[in-house]
Structures are given as structure tokens and as C-alpha cells.
Design a protein around this motif. Structure first.
Motif, PDB file in Angstrom:
ATOM      1  N   TRP A  99      -6.929  -8.995  -4.481  1.00  0.00           N
ATOM      2  CA  TRP A  99      -5.617  -8.610  -3.945  1.00  0.00           C
ATOM      3  C   TRP A  99      -4.471  -9.508  -4.397  1.00  0.00           C
ATOM      4  O   TRP A  99      -3.391  -9.002  -4.743  1.00  0.00           O
ATOM      5  N   ASP A 103      -0.366  -7.545  -8.349  1.00  0.00           N
ATOM      6  CA  ASP A 103       1.000  -7.411  -8.875  1.00  0.00           C
ATOM      7  C   ASP A 103       1.033  -7.744 -10.364  1.00  0.00           C
ATOM      8  O   ASP A 103       1.785  -7.136 -11.133  1.00  0.00           O
ATOM      9  N   ASP A 129      -7.561  -0.844  -4.143  1.00  0.00           N
ATOM     10  CA  ASP A 129      -6.885  -1.815  -5.003  1.00  0.00           C
ATOM     11  C   ASP A 129      -6.153  -1.113  -6.150  1.00  0.00           C
ATOM     12  O   ASP A 129      -4.980  -1.407  -6.427  1.00  0.00           O
ATOM     13  N   TYR A 132      -3.037   0.601  -4.861  1.00  0.00           N
ATOM     14  CA  TYR A 132      -1.870  -0.293  -4.779  1.00  0.00           C
ATOM     15  C   TYR A 132      -1.181  -0.388  -6.136  1.00  0.00           C
ATOM     16  O   TYR A 132       0.049  -0.280  -6.239  1.00  0.00           O
ATOM     17  N   HIS A 136       2.718   1.321  -7.183  1.00  0.00           N
ATOM     18  CA  HIS A 136       3.882   0.623  -7.748  1.00  0.00           C
ATOM     19  C   HIS A 136       4.232   1.147  -9.132  1.00  0.00           C
ATOM     20  O   HIS A 136       5.418   1.278  -9.461  1.00  0.00           O
ATOM     21  N   ARG A 178      -5.365  -5.819   4.858  1.00  0.00           N
ATOM     22  CA  ARG A 178      -4.549  -5.581   3.663  1.00  0.00           C
ATOM     23  C   ARG A 178      -4.967  -4.289   2.973  1.00  0.00           C
ATOM     24  O   ARG A 178      -4.125  -3.521   2.507  1.00  0.00           O
ATOM     25  N   ARG A 179      -6.269  -4.065   2.919  1.00  0.00           N
ATOM     26  CA  ARG A 179      -6.755  -2.835   2.288  1.00  0.00           C
ATOM     27  C   ARG A 179      -6.248  -1.604   3.032  1.00  0.00           C
ATOM     28  O   ARG A 179      -5.774  -0.644   2.411  1.00  0.00           O
ATOM     29  N   ALA A 182      -2.593  -0.969   2.427  1.00  0.00           N
ATOM     30  CA  ALA A 182      -2.389  -0.375   1.101  1.00  0.00           C
ATOM     31  C   ALA A 182      -2.765   1.102   1.110  1.00  0.00           C
ATOM     32  O   ALA A 182      -2.067   1.944   0.517  1.00  0.00           O
ATOM     33  N   GLU A 183      -3.863   1.438   1.777  1.00  0.00           N
ATOM     34  CA  GLU A 183      -4.275   2.849   1.856  1.00  0.00           C
ATOM     35  C   GLU A 183      -3.226   3.690   2.565  1.00  0.00           C
ATOM     36  O   GLU A 183      -2.917   4.817   2.132  1.00  0.00           O
ATOM     37  N   GLU A 185      -0.010   3.076   2.673  1.00  0.00           N
ATOM     38  CA  GLU A 185       1.122   3.204   1.752  1.00  0.00           C
ATOM     39  C   GLU A 185       0.843   4.251   0.686  1.00  0.00           C
ATOM     40  O   GLU A 185       1.712   5.045   0.331  1.00  0.00           O
ATOM     41  N   VAL A 186      -0.365   4.236   0.158  1.00  0.00           N
ATOM     42  CA  VAL A 186      -0.733   5.207  -0.876  1.00  0.00           C
ATOM     43  C   VAL A 186      -0.636   6.623  -0.325  1.00  0.00           C
ATOM     44  O   VAL A 186      -0.154   7.541  -1.010  1.00  0.00           O
ATOM     45  N   GLN A 551       7.843  -4.364  -5.104  1.00  0.00           N
ATOM     46  CA  GLN A 551       7.047  -5.210  -4.224  1.00  0.00           C
ATOM     47  C   GLN A 551       6.595  -6.485  -4.917  1.00  0.00           C
ATOM     48  O   GLN A 551       6.433  -7.530  -4.286  1.00  0.00           O
TER      49      GLN A 551
END
Length: 712
Positions: A99, A103, A129, A132, A136, A178-179, A182-183, A185-186, A551
Motif C-alpha cells: 500500500w 502512488d 490494490d 487504487y 487514480h 485501508r483496503r 480503497a474498495e 472509493e473504487v 491523491q
């Protein structure tokens, strides 16, 4: 829909991915997802509608793994290849440790795409992952994202909690918060969610706040029927047969076959109990477990080592020596032969997992003619309904597994029917060609809608055809107030210049204003929206039209930023008055200044350091003070963009008029100071690549463009 063939970018960040001898079961990250992405890429590449498929993954240079994973490009077949990009440490990392490096993977993907000279039509991400990364890239490039979860964080956390694990221990091991974030957000961003079963949509994605079932499509994965096929008259590879039979006292008996990673969720202990507790089942059949490749159990990762140790202890407890085979080494090419050996001996395939989102091994077994027993939830319900080749069972109950195995092995005629059904129905429902046909039908509908939406969004921009930043050669970044704006005729002339050069030059703004304020003032002056908006004195970067923040930039500038502590400390400093709330941002504190009362900047810095606080102070127009993270400013934002988009700084022309523009004007960028500049910029006069224009506002920018011959 244009006739141009499609370029699809697939992303699968973790695991050991190669196109041959896949090391399935080597660890928890190298399983069914690896087979899925490689076979999907190959199948897409064979399709006449596809120009290119790039499967992006992480490049790994580690003596503990094969050098294959360090090769930058690996061909998978016609129009398909694996592309490996460096990301984070060179060594192999399990997915939970990736993670912090994702970026960087976004930036490496951008550099790679710039080199291709063509943007993908579609980004397809696999697992959270890669989701994410894809999210972006989608926002940066204006390209639709589709996503396949493979497994999901919320159901996993629920299973682990139900098994008695402590929440803090789960978080330490799996980084699930965190995972899951991210899910979520996706799910907001993705244009399409591809699932393997309807149960996955209803029961698993149904646990998420942002799921929209209308954007979900069930497209079951396929299997390579050229590899997985019945034995026919051909004999099974003698070496593979010998490698299994050497464990068995009576090797000719039917085989109960299990193929899975050594993972708690696969419930191998339940399978051993089901077999070990029933002597009559042991008399009827041998048990063969293919649980990953291993050299030494003691060197396996902790979770796998625990499963294997318990497996061996259970075998000893039930005294199953001579009745069970657990070979250490096999290749992916061996697996079809193992299925065929089980068919030859009229065996059964068992998936004893506690829960199974899909179950690719069930498809492989069916294609080989091997009947199956599988969990009564998730993918197996759909697979067995379609293939009619076995039984569903409550895998939480070892006794139920025992009974199902005995029933399946007791009726030879039904076994033959199941075997034939599996072979014929896999070809009908689960080939990769069938998968790709449905896949392309869905993405064509999606791309048609996306292109209509993009045309509407970009109608009010300088680039109505397509977002240009990814493939542009040069970028102009201008301050807004008293630089871009202030002279209507000069502004009209500059906008005309930008339209003429829209194919090669992108346009951005850098301002102390918030993004909302910047958009309002640009609309007031009838300026088409820029491609890039650097706002709040360089503490935010957004891209039109999505206006989602970059991000990667936010994560970068967060370093040592303690906003509340800074506000509390500066509250007592004379000459500083907080500006209205609309001027305050997550990464910016803004003050009105009384110059005769405010201490010198050096003294302010010293005061902050004494409080162990770190910030950048930007004083402008002798009236304003902006407090930013140390890593934030207009200048650093421009340099970050140069890195992210793979452009040399000399390809950036920056224009400004005041002190808060100074950092982006100096250095390797091409600086233009407009004629109406503030006195605080005079010390820059005479610097290399610093042009002081005679004309004011936008005319001064045009003068600078001519001076540098920027259109060449």
C-alpha cells in the motif's frame, strides 16, 4: 462506436505473475487471480476487436524468486503482454505491504503510457490494490475503469471475526481498513464492476456502502479447454502418476482430489477430519491434496506454515499414512495431468473452502471430466447449476463433507453422467472465448456512453476532443489574479493561441484561490476550464473535468503536517488574522497580515521549530500569509507534475506576478513575469530562464511565449 481496435490496460499489482509455469499456491498472493488475469489477457489478445492488451504488474528483482519476474516485457501471445514496472523495494512483497508504494506505481504507469503514444480505451483493475492504482489513473487520464475484486475486504473481516480473531490482530496482519476504504472509493468511480456470480453482487458487494448493482455485470471466467480436458485414450504422464502413487499403499483406489493454497479459508483441516473420521471412506478412496509448492515448511510464511503444520498433525492424529498424498513440487503444466489421473480412477474433486467467491478449480475439474463437491454458497452454486456435475455441501460441517463424498463415489452411473455433463457444459458456459464475447459486448456499451459523456464535459474546455495532458509535449501554468486575468482583449488573444496549439500544449492554472473560487472566477471571465488546477497556493492539484484531487500529491505533502497545532501556535502571533473559513483548506492556513506588527519570517520559522512544528510560510502582496506543508507550494506542485507526467521542466512555461509565484518561476522552468508584477519579484530579474515582460496580464504571457518560441 469507432472501428478502431481497442487498447486495454489491465492492472494486477501483487503476486508472482508470468505466462508460463505459474507458481500457483506458492503463497497466499499467487492463486486463482493470477490464472484469471493471464488467461483473460491472452483471450482478449486473440479477439479481432482488440489491438493490444497490456497486463501491468510489479517488477521484482529478488534472488528468492525466479529472474522471470524481473523481465520488463513478456509476450503472452498475439497482441497481449505482461509489462513489469518497478514499484517500491526491488524484493518480493506480500500484498499487505504494497500500500505505501501504490502512488509510485500510478506515476510509473503514467510514464509508461506516455511512451506508448496512445492512451488505453479502458483500464481494468484486479483486486483492491490495483483498484487504487486504476482509480487514480482513471481520474488523471479521463479513461473509464472497470474493476474485478476477486476477493473483498469486508467479507474477509467478517469471516475472521466470526472465527474468533481479534479486530486489532486482523488489522495488523491484513491492513483491512485501508483496503476497504480503497474498495469503497473504487465502487464510486468504476464504470463497471465485473463479477463471477450473482451471489458475489448480492451478498459480498452488498456489504459495501457505495455499491450500485446497476453497474455490476456477471461474466463468469473461463478455462483453457486445450489444457483441461478428459484423458481419453491417452495415458497419464507416468512421472506425475509416480509422484503421487509413492505416498499411497493402495494407489489404484479412486482419488478424492483437493487443489488449493495452504490457507485457513480453504478448510483443509475440515477435509482431513471428514476423511480421517470415517474408515469406510478411507477404504473406498485415497485423498490427494495439492497445497502449493514448497521446499521446506519451516521457510514458508507464518500463516501457510501454520496450516501445513496442522495438516501434518491431523494426518498423524488420524493415522492416514499410506492413504493420503501431499506432493511437495509440481508445475502448472502438471495440474491438468493430476485432474486426468483422478478421472482415470473415477475419483471426485472437492473444494472444502469455508466460502468460495467463484472457484476456478471447479471449472478446471469439470472440463477434465472430474465430478465435484463444493461449498453451497458463492460461485459453486452457479457453476454446479450450469454444469450439473456434482453436489453442494455445507463445508462448515465435516460430517456433511463425509456424507457427500460417500454419496458421490457410490453410484458409478451417476458419476459417468456428472463427468459427461461437466465436459459439455463447461464448453457451453465457461470458455474464455465465451467470456470475452460477453466482456466486449459490455465494454462497447460502456465506451459508447463514456464517449458521449466526455464530449459533454469537454465541450467547455480548450480541448473538446480528449484530455491532452497524458500525451502533450508542453504545459503552460499561469497564476490567475493579475496575471491571466485583468485584460479582456489580451486574455482573448491568449485563449486563441491555446486553441491553435491544443494538440501539443496543455494549460493549467496555479493560484492561491481554492479550487471552487478559481472555477468561479474563470467562469466569470469566460475562460474555458484548464486541464490542470493547482490551487490553495500549491497545496491541491485537481484535473478537469473530474476535479478529483491528485491523491499522490496529497499523500506526499502530508509529511509532518500538523494543522491544528499550527493554528493554535499562530493564534498568539501579532499581526496575523485568520482569513474567512472558505479560504482555509486541509493543507492550508491563510491569514491577513498587518505588516508593521507581524514578526519577520525568520522569527516565525524559529518560533514554529521551537514547538516542533514544520510548515512553509508564503508571504505575498505585503498583505497575506499562507501556511502550507513543507512539501507544498506552486513550485513544488509544478515539479511534481513534471515527474508524474514524465516531462522535463524546460517544457513548462510558468507565469506569475507576485511573491507566491516565485518558487514556480525559478529553476529549470521557463519563467515569465508579467509587466504588472509586484516589487517582491524584482530580485529575480536577470536570472537565467526568467523573462520580464513589458506587457501586462495575459499579453505579458503571450510576450513570454514568443520570447521562448514555446510553440516550436
Amino acid at each position: 462506436m469507432p472501428n478502431q481496435k481497442l487498447y486495454i490496460l489491465m492492472i494486477s499489482a501483487h503476486g508472482l505473475i508470468r505466462g508460463h509455469d505459474m507458481e500457483l499456491g506458492r503463497d497466499a498472493d499467487t492463486g486463482g487471480q493470477i490464472t484469471y488475469v493471464v488467461e483473460l489477457a491472452r483471450a482478449l489478445g486473440r479477439n479481432n476487436n482488440i489491438a493490444q492488451v497490456d497486463l501491468l504488474t510489479r517488477q521484482i528483482e529478488d534472488t528468492k524468486v525466479s529472474p522471470d519476474y524481473a523481465i520488463p516485457i513478456e509476450a503472452l501471445g498475439p497482441n497481449a503482454r505482461i509489462v513489469r514496472l518497478p514499484c517500491g523495494p526491488r524484493k518480493y512483497l506480500r500484498k499487505e505491504l504494497l500500500w505505501p508504494h501504490l502512488d509510485q506505481m500510478v506515476d510509473r504507469c503514467l510514464h509508461y503510457l506516455r511512451q506508448q503514444g496512445r492512451l488505453p480505451d479502458l483500464i481494468h483493475s484486479h483486486y483492491a490494490d490495483a483498484g487504487y492504482i486504476g482509480l487514480h489513473l482513471s481520474n488523471l487520464l479521463g479513461i473509464p475503469q472497470i474493476h474485478t475484486g476477486h476477493s473483498l475486504g469486508r467479507p474477509k473481516r467478517e469471516r475472521l471475526l466470526a472465527a474468533g480473531r481479534k479486530e486489532q490482530a486482523i488489522e495488523r496482519q491484513f491492513n483491512l481498513s485501508r483496503r476497504i476504504a480503497a474498495e469503497e472509493e473504487v465502487l464510486v468511480n468504476a464504470s463497471l464492476i465485473v463479477t463471477s456470480t450473482s451471489q458475489e453482487v448480492d451478498d459480498q458487494y452488498g456489504m459495501y456502502e457505495n455499491i450500485d448493482p446497476r453497474r455490476c455485470r456477471v461474466i463468469p471466467p473461463g478455462t483453457d479447454t486445450s489444457r483441461f480436458s478428459p484423458p481419453g485414450r491417452k495415458s497419464v504422464d507416468p512421472a506425475i502418476q509416480a509422484g503421487i502413487d509413492r505416498f499411497l499403499s493402495t494407489p489404484g483406489k479412486p482419488i478424492i482430489l483437493a487443489i488449493c493454497r495452504p490457507d485457513t479459508r480453504k478448510n483443509l483441516d475440515g477435509l482431513i477430519e471428514a476423511y480421517g473420521a470415517d474408515p469406510s471412506l478411507q477404504n473406498t478412496a485415497n485423498l490427494v491434496i495439492i497445497a502449493g509448492t514448497r521446499d521446506d515448511i519451516r521457510t514458508m510464511e507464518a500463516s501457510q506454515r501454520e496450516v501445513m503444520n496442522n495438516l501434518l498433525l491431523d494426518i498423524d492424529h488420524y493415522d492416514l499414512w499410506g492413504k493420503i498424498a501431499i506432493p511437495k513440487h509440481f508445475t502448472t503444466d502438471d495440474i491438468p495431468e493430476i485432474y486426468r489421473l483422478a478421472v482415470r480412477r473415477h475419483g471426485i474433486f472437492v473444494n472444502s473452502a469455508l466460502t468460495e467467491p467463484f472457484g476456478l478449480t471447479l471449472i478446471e475439474a469439470a472440463a477434465s471430466g472430474l465430478p465435484v463437491i463444493a461449498p453451497e454458497d458463492g460461485g459453486p452454486r452457479d457453476i454446479i447449476a450450469n454444469c450439473r456435475n456434482g453436489l453442494l455441501v455445507n463445508t462448515l460441517s465435516p460430517a456433511d463433507i463425509t456424507n457427500a463424498l460417500k454419496e458421490a463415489l457410490s453410484d458409478k452411473k451417476r458419476w459417468r453422467d456428472w463427468s459427461r455433463n461437466g465436459i459439455s457444459n463447461v464448453r457451453r458456459h465457461y470458455t474464455w472465448d465465451a467470456h470475452v464475447t460477453k466482456y466486449i459486448r459490455e465494454i462497447n456499451k460502456l465506451l459508447y456512453k463514456e464517449r458521449k459523456r466526455l464530449r459533454r464535459q469537454y465541450a467547455a474546455t480548450l480541448h473538446p476532443d480528449w484530455p491532452p495532458v497524458p500525451l502533450t509535449r508542453k504545459i503552460i501554468i499561469s497564476d490567475i489574479d493579475n496575471t491571466l486575468l485583468g485584460d479582456e482583449q489580451g486574455l482573448a488573444a491568449l485563449l486563441q493561441w491555446l486553441r491553435i496549439h491544443a494538440n501539443t500544449v496543455s494549460f493549467g492554472i496555479a493560484t492561491g484561490r481554492s479550487v471552487e473560487s478559481a472555477i468561479r472566477i474563470l467562469k466569470k471571465w469566460r475562460v474555458p476550464m484548464p486541464d490542470i488546477l493547482i490551487t490553495s497556493v500549491g497545496s491541491e492539484i485537481n484535473y478537469w473535468p473530474s476535479l478529483r484531487p491528485d491523491q499522490g500529491w496529497s499523500n506526499h505533502i502530508r509529511h509532518k503536517w500538523r494543522r491544528e497545532a499550527l493554528a493554535e501556535t499562530l493564534q498568539t502571533v501579532p499581526g496575523l488574522t485568520l482569513q474567512p473559513p472558505e479560504n482555509q483548506r486541509e493543507f492550508k492556513l491563510s491569514y491577513m497580515v498587518t505588516p508593521e506588527q507581524m514578526p519577520p519570517l525568520e522569527q516565525l520559522y524559529q518560533h514554529l521549530h521551537q514547538q516542533n512544528l514544520h510548515a512553509k510560510l508564503i508571504y505575498s502582496h505585503e498583505a497575506f500569509l499562507d501556511v502550507l506543508p513543507e512539501r507544498a507550494s506552486k513550485g513544488l506542485a509544478v515539479r511534481y507534475l513534471a515527474y508524474k507526467w514524465g516531462l522535463p521542466l524546460q517544457n513548462f512555461l510558468v507565469a506569475g506576478d507576485s511573491g507566491n509565484d516565485e518558487e514556480m518561476l525559478v529553476g529549470d522552468t521557463l519563467g515569465v513575469v508579467v509587466g504588472n508584477h509586484s516589487p517582491e519579484l524584482e530580485p529575480l530579474r536577470g536570472l537565467e530562464q526568467m523573462y520580464f515582460a513589458d506587457n501586462t496580464h495575459a499579453r505579458g504571457i503571450l510576450e513570454g511565449l514568443e520570447h521562448y518560441n514555446f510553440a516550436r
